[in-house]
Each structure stands twice: as structure tokens, then as C-alpha cells.
Scaffold this motif. Structure first.
Motif, PDB file in Angstrom:
ATOM      1  N   ARG A 217      50.749  38.798  49.208  1.00 20.11           N
ATOM      2  CA  ARG A 217      50.398  40.191  48.929  1.00 20.11           C
ATOM      3  C   ARG A 217      48.943  40.463  49.283  1.00 20.11           C
ATOM      4  N   LEU A 221      48.112  43.360  51.955  1.00 18.44           N
ATOM      5  CA  LEU A 221      47.461  44.579  51.489  1.00 18.44           C
ATOM      6  C   LEU A 221      46.299  44.999  52.374  1.00 18.44           C
ATOM      7  N   TYR A 224      47.077  47.764  54.881  1.00 22.96           N
ATOM      8  CA  TYR A 224      47.530  49.055  54.380  1.00 22.96           C
ATOM      9  C   TYR A 224      46.423  50.106  54.321  1.00 22.96           C
ATOM     10  N   LEU A 228      41.440  48.597  50.632  1.00 13.55           N
ATOM     11  CA  LEU A 228      41.983  47.286  50.292  1.00 13.55           C
ATOM     12  C   LEU A 228      41.375  46.184  51.146  1.00 13.55           C
ATOM     13  N   THR A 235      43.054  43.903  45.796  1.00 14.27           N
ATOM     14  CA  THR A 235      44.168  43.110  46.321  1.00 14.27           C
ATOM     15  C   THR A 235      44.767  42.182  45.272  1.00 14.27           C
ATOM     16  N   GLN A 237      46.283  43.102  42.582  1.00 16.44           N
ATOM     17  CA  GLN A 237      47.351  43.765  41.839  1.00 16.44           C
ATOM     18  C   GLN A 237      48.687  43.066  42.065  1.00 16.44           C
ATOM     19  N   THR A 239      51.710  44.569  42.514  1.00 16.42           N
ATOM     20  CA  THR A 239      52.734  45.406  43.126  1.00 16.42           C
ATOM     21  C   THR A 239      53.356  44.685  44.312  1.00 16.42           C
ATOM     22  N   GLU A 244      54.585  51.433  45.883  1.00 17.56           N
ATOM     23  CA  GLU A 244      54.027  51.121  44.565  1.00 17.56           C
ATOM     24  C   GLU A 244      52.511  50.993  44.631  1.00 17.56           C
ATOM     25  N   THR A 245      52.006  50.409  45.695  1.00 21.96           N
ATOM     26  CA  THR A 245      50.558  50.267  45.847  1.00 21.96           C
ATOM     27  C   THR A 245      49.878  51.630  45.948  1.00 21.96           C
ATOM     28  N   ASN A 248      50.052  53.290  42.383  1.00 25.88           N
ATOM     29  CA  ASN A 248      49.230  52.624  41.362  1.00 25.88           C
ATOM     30  C   ASN A 248      47.739  52.806  41.609  1.00 25.88           C
TER      31      ASN A 248
END
Length: 516
Positions: A217, A221, A224, A228, A235, A237, A239, A244-245, A248
């Protein structure tokens, strides 16, 4: 005043007379041989008045002289040439299968002792980089830790070198948990840059495959959003998906889409689409992409998947050079890239999305690229699902019969008794049955890019699987109707008619019953 002597002739007259004479006389010689003064010969060999070096006469002498000259040039050009020759002798001994474990350990220790303090220089050579890679494989853990510590500051730089990249991947695979965690933290901020590099992308993929879910993840991330990529705390988190990222962290969907577009398009332009991390990023991109962006990605993917891998050793080529090198390398590729990516569920979804949302010409191109590789797909866990999708979607039954059905008919006995090989045959006899298709595989078959689905189709896709699993197609017409809903947006031909053409006209049913 008239002149009768040769020395008073004009230049044109002298040139004309010289042409008519023999070559030896024109040059002023009597015997036609080119003469050299002894002093000139000595000067040409670097000697003043010393002894003249003997010229090679026989073929063997010429070969030895050429070898000596090549050796002297290599010594001048390569700084560690003598060390390279010594390491090559040790390497030939240590990589033999017949050598004992103790003897190999001594050879590895001796080679590492010779390379101590020169690891970074050695990684740039094709020969010595392989020697060091073999030493990393067979050395003790303490020796491996010393190598990792020596190369630790330069691992990201070595990840872009065409010889050193294999050493870096070997170090990643054999690294301890602490060393691997350090390498993952080092990748922060560099994942997108390395994925755009034709050589460095393999290092990111190697680390991604070994990583745990939290580490995966963290790597994903970065692709994205800029936030991030800049802030490490975000990073951490827990999710799982991109949606979801976004929810959140309160990110803007448009900015995430814009950033991912700038990351993904250079990767597609260079053809670096064979790695699972790229497949995962593409699938996440599809969840937020609009219709135009998703269609552009599908349009770029299909030529890459049907042609093959475009990883090229050496420096990164430009876009025009890449096309020429892909054409030159296409003859050496054993199989198209679409077959190679059928080892993960993400790769299967990428293939199915190209098949479903591509045009009629794209589907024909995909099927033609699979010629000669049907059996490999049929016997693999995810390749057989791709074949099921082809049998359920493509309307050109003549092409499917020629490429797929005829190849399956040649190996019926092998397919019938194989857990994966029987699935394409059962799809024609009893489509989408849960007895041979688990829910995860059914979900892959029903996968579509969200932005490319019409609003009327969304509720139908949730009920079609349940209907298909309960009723037998051969005895219930309602089941045929549900399959029609399944293929409504993917094809125009009636599903029952397609199955009859694939089973009866191709004589597959007759061959199957005779084989039983």
C-alpha cells in the motif's frame, strides 16, 4: 624558345605519359614493389635504431598478434582488467554443480576478498557484476550484509544500470526484514520515476512482489497523489482501495485523476505493462477515470498486449526509437504479453477489460495474437478464464473456431482430465456454472470498467450470476435470456446461436463425445 626535354613538359603532358606507362615505371620503380626505407620501418614500430620486430607470417602468428593487441587495448581501457580475469577464473569454478559446498565457500570468500572496496566499480562491468551476483547467492549472511552495507547508498542508482540491476534484485530477494524495510523506505518518492524507467521498473516490481500488504500500500499510494508522494505519514493508513483513500484523506478526485494520468501515460508510452504493480495501478485508475480517459488507456493497452514485452536493455530510447526497437525485437519474443500477464488476477482483469471494451478489430487482433498459445492458457489458473471470456463475448465464431476451438480439439483428452483445461469446454456446455467457477472467477468474468458501463446495465450485472448458476442452459430458456443480459453490451450475436456455432459447426461436440 622550343623545349625538347621531359623536365620542361606541362603537368598535363606528364600526367598523360604516366598513365600510359606501367604502374612500377609510373611511380619510378623498376620491380613494381613498394619500397620503404629502413628508417621509416623503425619509426613506424616506435623504434629509433633498435631491433626491428618480426612481422607475423602464418595464420597462427597473426591470431596471436591480434590477441596480444586486443589484450593491451583492454588493459588501457579497463581499469580492473587483471582483476576481472582473476574473478572470471574463480567464477567458472564456483558456479559448477559438481563443486562441494565447502570448496564453493572458499572460492566465494576469495573472490569477495579480491573485490573488497571495489564493489561499486565492479557493478558496472558485465562480467564482474555476474561474479558479484553469484557471490551474493552463495556467500554467508555476514558477507552478504557487508556487501549490502557497502552498496546501500547507491542502490537506487544501480537500479537503473543494465548490468547492476540483476545484482540489486538479488540483494532485495535475499535481504533481511530490516534491510528490506530500509529499501522500501528508500523507494519513497521515487516509485513513479522508476516505473517510467525500462530497467528500474523491474526493481520496483521485485520489491512489490516480496512486500507485505502494508508495504504494498505504501508503494502504491505514491502513484495516486502528490501529497501522498511528499508526506510519508499519509501512506501509513490502512485503506485498501483508491476510493477509500480519497474519502478518508479528503482528496479531490479530479486532482488525483490528473496526477495518475501523468504517471500512467508515460508508462504506457514506453510499454512497461507486464508488472503486477502496473496492473493494480491501472485497475485503481479505472475506478475514478471518466469515459474518455478509460477509453484512451484501453486503446493504448491493446497493441502492447498483443505485441509483447518492450523491455530493452541499455539506455532509455525515445518514443520513435522505441517503436523501431520493438519491431526488431518482436521476432525474438516467445509469446505475446497478454499470455505472460495471465499469472495474476489483476492481469486477468486487464485482459478481460481490453476484450470487453475494445472494438471488433481489437478483439480480432487479440485472438490472432493468441494463436499457438491456447493450450498454455487453457491449463493455467487465470488463462482458462480469459478463454471462457473469449468464448462468451466474441461474435466472430469463425475466427474463434480457427484459433481457439481447433487447438482445443487436438488435446481433448488432456483438457478433460485437467482441472483448468476442462473449464472452457464446460462453459460451452453449461455456461457460468458455480460447480467449476468459484465466485472470484465469476467476478473476473463480470468485470467491467465502471465509466464504460451504461446506467441500465448496472443492476443487471448483479442478478445475472445468480440466475446462471441455478438453471441449466440446455433445458431452461430463461437461463439463455440471462446470459443474453450478460453479453448484451459485449456482443450482438444471440448467445445460444454462438454456442451452437462453436459446438456444432466446428464439430467440437462430435469430437468430444467420441473422445469420451
Amino acid at each position: 624558345m622550343a623545349s625538347g626535354g621531359d623536365d620542361l613538359q606541362s603537368p598535363k603532358k606528364r600526367k598523360h605519359d604516366a598513365v600510359g606507362k606501367p604502374k612500377s615505371l609510373a611511380k619510378g620503380g623498376d620491380d613494381g614493389k613498394k619500397r620503404k626505407r629502413p628508417s621509416d620501418a623503425n619509426v613506424a614500430r616506435g623504434g629509433g635504431g633498435g631491433e626491428v620486430k618480426k612481422q607475423p607470417v602464418t595464420a597462427k602468428e597473426k591470431r596471436l598478434a591480434a590477441k596480444e593487441m586486443a589484450e593491451s587495448r583492454k588493459k588501457k581501457r579497463k581499469q580492473n582488467y587483471s582483476l576481472e580475469k582473476e574473478l572470471t577464473v574463480l567464477w567458472e569454478k564456483m558456479r559448477c554443480h559438481s563443486v562441494s559446498k565447502g570448496e564453493r565457500s572458499k572460492l566465494v570468500s576469495e573472490a569477495l576478498h579480491k573485490m573488497d572496496g571495489k564493489y561499486l566499480e565492479i557493478t558496472g562491468s558485465h562480467v564482474t557484476a555476474r561474479v558479484l551476483q553469484t557471490c551474493v547467492k552463495w556467500c554467508s549472511q555476514s558477507e552478504r550484509d557487508a556487501i549490502f552495507e557497502a552498496l546501500q547508498p547507491d542502490l537506487l542508482i544501480l537500479s537503473r544500470k543494465k548490468y547492476a540491476v540483476f545484482l540489486v534484485k538479488k540483494l532485495i530477494k535475499l535481504a533481511t526484514k530490516k534491510q528490506f524495510e530500509w529499501f522500501i523506505s528508500t523507494l519513497h518518492g521515487c516509485v513513479a520515476k522508476l516505473l517510467r524507467h525500462t530497467i528500474g521498473a523491474s526493481v520496483v516490481d521485485c520489491a512489490y512482489q516480496r512486500a507485505t500488504q502494508p508495504q504494498k500500500r505504501r508503494v502504491l499510494l505514491e502513484l495516486y497523489s502528490t501529497e501522498l508522494q511528499l508526506f510519508t505519514d499519509l501512506t501509513a493508513q490502512k485503506t485498501h482501495s483508491l476510493l477509500e483513500t480519497i474519502s478518508n484523506l479528503g482528496l479531490q478526485k479530479s486532482s488525483v485523476l490528473q496526477y495518475m494520468t501523468t504517471v500512467i501515460h508515460p508508462i504506457l508510452e514506453k510499454g512497461i505493462v507486464e508488472y503486477p504493480i502496473v496492473h493494480t495501478a491501472l485497475l485503481e485508475y479505472f475506478t475514478i477515470a471518466d469515459k474518455t480517459s478509460a477509453s484512451d488507456v484501453i486503446r493504448q493497452l491493446i497493441p502492447l498486449l498483443t505485441q509483447g514485452s518492450s523491455i530493452i536493455d541499455g539506455d532509455e530510447p525515445s518514443a520513435p526509437e522505441l517503436q523501431n526497437k520493438m519491431k526488431a525485437k518482436k521476432k525474438r519474443l516467445p509469446e505475446p504479453l497478454l499470455v505472460q500477464i495471465m499469472n495474476t488476477r489483476e492481469g486477468l482483469k486487464i485482459g478481460i477489460s481490453c476484450l470487453k471494451h475494445g472494438s471488433v478489430k481489437d478483439r480480432k487482433k487479440i485472438i490472432k495474437s493468441l494463436k499457438g498459445h491456447i493450450m498454455k492458457l487453457a491449463l493455467s489458473d487465470y488463462g482458462c478464464i480469459l478463454l471462457i471470456s473469449i468464448l462468451s463475448i466474441v461474435d466472430d465464431t469463425k475466427l474463434v473456431t480457427k484459433v481457439v476451438i481447433q487447438e482445443l480439439a487436438k488435446h481433448l483428452k488432456q483438457l478433460i482430465f485437467d482441472k483448468n483445461g476442462r473449464r472452457p469446454l464446460l462453459q460451452l456446455l453449461h455456461p457460468l456454472c458455480s460447480s467449476y467457477l468459484p465466485p472470484a472467477d465469476l467476478a473476473c468474468l463480470n468485470y467491467r470498467v465502471p465509466s464504460l458501463i451504461s446506467k441500465d446495465e448496472a443492476p443487471e450485472s448483479t442478478t445475472e450470476v445468480i440466475t446462471e448458476n441455478r438453471v441449466d442452459v440446455a433445458t431452461n430458456k430463461e437461463q439463455d435470456g440471462s446470459e443474453g443480459m450478460h453479453s448484451a453490451n459485449d456482443s450482438k450475436k444471440d448467445p445460444l446461436q454462438r454456442r451452437k456455432e462453436l459446438l456444432m459447426k466446428s464439430e467440437l461436440a462430435e469430437v468430444t463425445f467420441s473422445a469420451l
